[in-house]
Write a protein that holds these residues in place. Structure first.
Motif, PDB file in Angstrom:
ATOM      1  N   UNK A 233    -103.444 -19.291  -5.459  1.00 21.40           N
ATOM      2  CA  UNK A 233    -102.645 -20.195  -4.645  1.00 21.40           C
ATOM      3  C   UNK A 233    -103.310 -21.559  -4.667  1.00 21.40           C
ATOM      4  N   UNK A 234    -102.643 -22.563  -5.222  1.00 21.81           N
ATOM      5  CA  UNK A 234    -103.148 -23.931  -5.279  1.00 21.81           C
ATOM      6  C   UNK A 234    -102.512 -24.733  -4.150  1.00 21.81           C
ATOM      7  N   UNK A 235    -103.326 -25.530  -3.450  1.00 19.58           N
ATOM      8  CA  UNK A 235    -102.820 -26.284  -2.312  1.00 19.58           C
ATOM      9  C   UNK A 235    -103.336 -27.721  -2.345  1.00 19.58           C
ATOM     10  N   UNK A 236    -102.419 -28.678  -2.192  1.00 15.85           N
ATOM     11  CA  UNK A 236    -102.774 -30.092  -2.027  1.00 15.85           C
ATOM     12  C   UNK A 236    -101.969 -30.612  -0.849  1.00 15.85           C
TER      13      UNK A 236
ATOM     14  N   UNK B 105    -105.088 -30.410  12.220  1.00 18.51           N
ATOM     15  CA  UNK B 105    -104.267 -30.232  13.410  1.00 18.51           C
ATOM     16  C   UNK B 105    -102.798 -30.489  13.118  1.00 18.51           C
ATOM     17  N   UNK B 106    -102.515 -31.461  12.269  1.00 14.83           N
ATOM     18  CA  UNK B 106    -101.128 -31.862  12.010  1.00 14.83           C
ATOM     19  C   UNK B 106    -100.857 -31.915  10.509  1.00 14.83           C
ATOM     20  N   UNK B 107    -100.336 -30.828   9.907  1.00 13.60           N
ATOM     21  CA  UNK B 107     -99.938 -30.895   8.494  1.00 13.60           C
ATOM     22  C   UNK B 107     -98.785 -31.883   8.335  1.00 13.60           C
ATOM     23  N   UNK B 108     -98.908 -32.802   7.383  1.00 13.18           N
ATOM     24  CA  UNK B 108     -97.872 -33.816   7.180  1.00 13.18           C
ATOM     25  C   UNK B 108     -96.984 -33.443   6.001  1.00 13.18           C
ATOM     26  N   UNK B 109     -97.593 -33.277   4.837  1.00 11.38           N
ATOM     27  CA  UNK B 109     -96.848 -32.878   3.637  1.00 11.38           C
ATOM     28  C   UNK B 109     -97.804 -32.114   2.737  1.00 11.38           C
ATOM     29  N   UNK B 110     -97.292 -31.163   1.977  1.00 11.44           N
ATOM     30  CA  UNK B 110     -98.151 -30.368   1.107  1.00 11.44           C
ATOM     31  C   UNK B 110     -97.384 -29.885  -0.113  1.00 11.44           C
ATOM     32  N   UNK B 111     -98.131 -29.664  -1.198  1.00  9.79           N
ATOM     33  CA  UNK B 111     -97.595 -29.036  -2.403  1.00  9.79           C
ATOM     34  C   UNK B 111     -98.354 -27.740  -2.597  1.00  9.79           C
ATOM     35  N   UNK B 112     -97.638 -26.626  -2.704  1.00 10.74           N
ATOM     36  CA  UNK B 112     -98.245 -25.310  -2.874  1.00 10.74           C
ATOM     37  C   UNK B 112     -97.701 -24.656  -4.131  1.00 10.74           C
ATOM     38  N   UNK B 113     -98.579 -23.965  -4.849  1.00 12.34           N
ATOM     39  CA  UNK B 113     -98.159 -23.235  -6.041  1.00 12.34           C
ATOM     40  C   UNK B 113     -98.798 -21.857  -6.028  1.00 12.34           C
ATOM     41  N   UNK B 114     -97.968 -20.815  -6.136  1.00 10.54           N
ATOM     42  CA  UNK B 114     -98.425 -19.426  -6.072  1.00 10.54           C
ATOM     43  C   UNK B 114     -98.168 -18.755  -7.404  1.00 10.54           C
TER      44      UNK B 114
ATOM     45  N   UNK C  49    -107.184 -38.929   9.021  1.00 10.73           N
ATOM     46  CA  UNK C  49    -106.065 -38.726   8.113  1.00 10.73           C
ATOM     47  C   UNK C  49    -106.675 -38.382   6.768  1.00 10.73           C
ATOM     48  N   UNK C  50    -106.385 -37.171   6.271  1.00  9.26           N
ATOM     49  CA  UNK C  50    -107.090 -36.710   5.096  1.00  9.26           C
ATOM     50  C   UNK C  50    -106.203 -36.162   3.993  1.00  9.26           C
ATOM     51  N   UNK C  51    -106.716 -36.246   2.781  1.00 10.23           N
ATOM     52  CA  UNK C  51    -106.118 -35.584   1.618  1.00 10.23           C
ATOM     53  C   UNK C  51    -107.014 -34.398   1.269  1.00 10.23           C
ATOM     54  N   UNK C  52    -106.442 -33.204   1.216  1.00 11.46           N
ATOM     55  CA  UNK C  52    -107.219 -31.996   0.930  1.00 11.46           C
ATOM     56  C   UNK C  52    -106.649 -31.333  -0.319  1.00 11.46           C
ATOM     57  N   UNK C  53    -107.540 -30.795  -1.128  1.00 17.12           N
ATOM     58  CA  UNK C  53    -107.126 -30.093  -2.348  1.00 17.12           C
ATOM     59  C   UNK C  53    -107.965 -28.832  -2.488  1.00 17.12           C
ATOM     60  N   UNK C  54    -107.292 -27.699  -2.672  1.00 17.01           N
ATOM     61  CA  UNK C  54    -107.989 -26.430  -2.854  1.00 17.01           C
ATOM     62  C   UNK C  54    -107.502 -25.772  -4.144  1.00 17.01           C
ATOM     63  N   UNK C  55    -108.470 -25.494  -5.014  1.00 15.89           N
ATOM     64  CA  UNK C  55    -108.181 -24.912  -6.332  1.00 15.89           C
ATOM     65  C   UNK C  55    -108.834 -23.537  -6.391  1.00 15.89           C
ATOM     66  N   UNK C  56    -108.086 -22.497  -6.771  1.00 20.59           N
ATOM     67  CA  UNK C  56    -108.637 -21.133  -6.747  1.00 20.59           C
ATOM     68  C   UNK C  56    -109.733 -20.907  -7.767  1.00 20.59           C
ATOM     69  N   UNK C  57    -110.803 -20.259  -7.314  1.00 20.28           N
ATOM     70  CA  UNK C  57    -111.855 -19.779  -8.200  1.00 20.28           C
ATOM     71  C   UNK C  57    -111.638 -18.308  -8.535  1.00 20.28           C
ATOM     72  N   UNK C  58    -111.167 -17.542  -7.541  1.00 18.35           N
ATOM     73  CA  UNK C  58    -110.847 -16.123  -7.731  1.00 18.35           C
ATOM     74  C   UNK C  58    -109.859 -15.708  -6.651  1.00 18.35           C
ATOM     75  N   UNK C  59    -108.881 -14.899  -7.024  1.00 18.52           N
ATOM     76  CA  UNK C  59    -107.902 -14.449  -6.047  1.00 18.52           C
ATOM     77  C   UNK C  59    -107.325 -13.101  -6.431  1.00 18.52           C
ATOM     78  N   UNK C  60    -106.986 -12.312  -5.438  1.00 21.54           N
ATOM     79  CA  UNK C  60    -106.450 -10.978  -5.710  1.00 21.54           C
ATOM     80  C   UNK C  60    -105.598 -10.510  -4.540  1.00 21.54           C
TER      81      UNK C  60
END
Length: 232
Positions: free
Chosen positions: A219-222, A41-50, A191-202
């Protein structure tokens, strides 16, 4: 406003811990409970890499950046509030899914106003480690699939209209740890820490008068996020 509400709820959970112990006969994490949540609901801070794996020139963003609150471009699929549905199959063990969606409405796309649609689904399993009746940690792991599509019009030579379309798809490994504070009976803030690492993307891009682009893209997201949940 959302941040103020969540801070107030966290403060309330600390102050009412003893009352919660007495009143809650079914603390969070028991077999048979159903959980409805808005975990981002409330993004606080994030690191994104494309990363785009194509030598062809294109207008897709490339690089790494840190964002406070919502993504500066306003279209980060990871920032969308998502609805979560989970069930406790056994004590402490959950099975569930998060769903997210977004779409623009209106007339046909015009200059600077493209159609945008986003869909996301993230099935997962989870485990709740209870620290007390008020505090627990919810560990979740699964996969997430996203589809983002845009369709618009740019200005070309001699002010001619240049239609274009863009599609991005990605499958991620999704790992999350949420602190769950049960401020009131059957309701909690997270309050959570989420991490998403790509398996396949196009992604693919089609633009009138130019070569089509079809290439791999990751796209990597933490991120750190706040949310709400209720359980029955």
């Amino acid at each position: 406003m959302l941040a103020a509400v969540m801070v107030a709820a966290v403060t309330s959970s600390v102050r009412t811990g003893e009352a919660q112990d007495q009143e809650s006969s079914s603390p969070f994490g028991r077999a048979g409970q159903l959980v409805f949540s808005i975990p981002r609901l409330l993004p606080v801070v994030a690191v994104n890499s494309w990363s785009v794996k194509s030598p062809v020139a294109n207008d897709a963003p490339t690089g790494t950046w840190v964002s406070l609150g919502n993504h500066p471009g306003g279209l980060n699929v990871y920032d969308l509030p998502r609805l979560g549905f989970d069930a406790f199959a056994f004590d402490h063990l959950t099975l569930g899914v998060d769903l997210a969606g977004y779409a623009t409405l209106g007339a046909s796309p015009s200059l600077g106003n493209p159609y945008v649609s986003i869909f996301g689904a993230a099935p997962r399993v989870g485990y709740v480690a209870s620290m007390s009746r008020v505090t627990s940690f919810w560990l979740r792991a699964g996969v997430a699939y996203y589809l983002l599509a845009e369709k618009g019009v740019d200005t070309g030579a001699a002010a001619a209209s240049v239609p274009w379309s863009f599609t991005w798809q990605q499958l991620d490994a999704d790992l999350e740890v949420h602190l769950v504070l049960t401020a009131f009976a059957h309701m909690a803030v997270t309050l959570g820490i989420v991490a998403e690492v790509p398996l396949a993307g196009r992604f693919s891009e089609v633009r009138t008068g130019a070569a089509s682009v079809d290439a791999g893209a990751d796209w990597v997201h933490v991120g750190l996020v706040g949310g709400l949940l209720t359980y029955l």
